[in-house]
Design an enzyme around this catalytic site. Structure first.
Site, PDB file in Angstrom:
ATOM      1  N   CYS A 134       0.583  -0.508  -0.241  1.00 16.31           N
ATOM      2  CA  CYS A 134      -0.055  -0.532  -0.158  1.00 16.31           C
ATOM      3  C   CYS A 134       1.289   1.102  -0.115  1.00 16.31           C
ATOM      4  O   CYS A 134       1.591   1.471  -0.749  1.00 16.31           O
ATOM      5  CB  CYS A 134      -0.761  -0.134   1.225  1.00 16.31           C
ATOM      6  N   HIS A 239      -3.853  -5.527  -0.288  1.00 17.91           N
ATOM      7  CA  HIS A 239      -3.078  -5.491   1.626  1.00 17.91           C
ATOM      8  C   HIS A 239      -2.997  -7.281   1.441  1.00 17.91           C
ATOM      9  O   HIS A 239      -3.626  -7.512   2.228  1.00 17.91           O
ATOM     10  CB  HIS A 239      -4.036  -5.036   2.459  1.00 17.91           C
ATOM     11  N   GLU A 241      -1.431  -9.195   3.108  1.00 22.15           N
ATOM     12  CA  GLU A 241      -1.494  -9.474   5.332  1.00 22.15           C
ATOM     13  C   GLU A 241      -2.978 -10.361   5.451  1.00 22.15           C
ATOM     14  O   GLU A 241      -3.022 -10.669   6.822  1.00 22.15           O
ATOM     15  CB  GLU A 241      -0.561  -8.528   5.568  1.00 22.15           C
TER      16      GLU A 241
END
Ligand code: MN
Length: 269
Positions: A134, A239, A241
């Protein structure tokens, strides 16, 4: 606290981390951001997203948080790192890419900008693996001489919505991306189109020299960049994660990063 000799000896017994060992796990630095917690009042707190530290551990590394030190203190931390992970967060000060701040940019975390610009430049000079997510992808681009759109909806009125936080959960699949065949993203996600989350109102405007756009959304927003001739220099705008539990392929981006860190540091796997 007082330590007797017995106490020191027992501490040594449990100390497993030896920086000179090639059997240790790769140490991944995550520059921290500054938050003002409600609980702490005006006291400033340095922080890292929990899911990012967890993703690093899950992929086989150890995450450490880097405070915004300067000079020799920062260099001292940097020398221990096997890889650098640049996380999401506040907008990068447009002055970092020689533009004036426009209305919709902000708030700015100047300490973090300075910290990450330095670490990213050092990391690129030394060719240590760097993974930007990001804001982290945008930071890599800025550090390497690229520029950003300060606000997608203002500067690209035809673009779709990309800012879904905090309205939607972080696992919300906001839009699809096209992936360049043969790229790092393609290799590890094993597809040329994928659905991703989207929590950004800024994006890359001009890609830095030496980088290739390897992921983009249908409305033309850049969602991934990679540099040739580096051990591992990857940025993604979404993202991964936050998606590890819903799309197992997203973990493979972290695993690839950790493996690159092990290889470049000469660590045993
Ligand atoms: Mn997006």
């Amino acid at each position: 606290m007082k330590h007797n000799s017995q106490g020191k000896r027992s501490l040594e017994k449990y100390r497993k981390y030896d920086i000179s060992s090639n059997k240790r796990l790769p140490l991944i630095g995550i520059p921290c951001q500054t938050i003002l917690s409600t609980g702490a009042g005006e006291l400033s707190i340095f922080s890292v997203y929990q899911n990012m530290a967890s993703a690093i551990a899950k992929a086989g590394g150890i995450a450490i948080m880097i405070p915004p030190y300067e000079g020799d203190k920062l260099k001292e931390i940097y020398y221990y790192l096997d890889g650098l992970l640049l996380d999401g967060g506040a907008d990068i000060n447009p002055q970092c890419y020689s533009e004036e701040i426009k209305l919709k940019t902000g708030p700015i975390d100047s300490k973090r900008d300075k910290l990450e610009l330095l670490l990213t430049k050092w990391g690129m000079e030394d060719n240590i693996p760097i993974f930007g997510i990001c804001r982290g992808m945008q930071m890599i681009n800025v550090a390497a001489g690229g520029t950003l759109l300060q606000d997608i909806s203002t500067e690209c009125p035809g673009a779709n919505r990309h800012a879904y936080h905090p309205e939607k959960p972080s696992t919300y699949l906001a839009h699809s991306i096209s992936i360049k065949p043969g790229s790092i993203i393609h290799k590890h996600l094993d597809c040329t189109e994928a659905w991703v989350n989207s929590m950004h109102h800024q994006a890359i405007k001009t890609v830095a020299p030496g980088f290739t756009c390897t992921g983009f959304s249908k409305d033309g927003i850049i969602e991934g960049i990679e540099a040739d001739n580096f051990n591992f220099l990857l940025g993604v705008q979404w993202h991964p994660e936050e998606m590890i539990n819903t799309d197992v392929r997203m973990l493979s981006l972290f695993t690839a990063f950790i493996e690159a860190c092990q290889a470049s540091a000469g660590l045993l796997t």
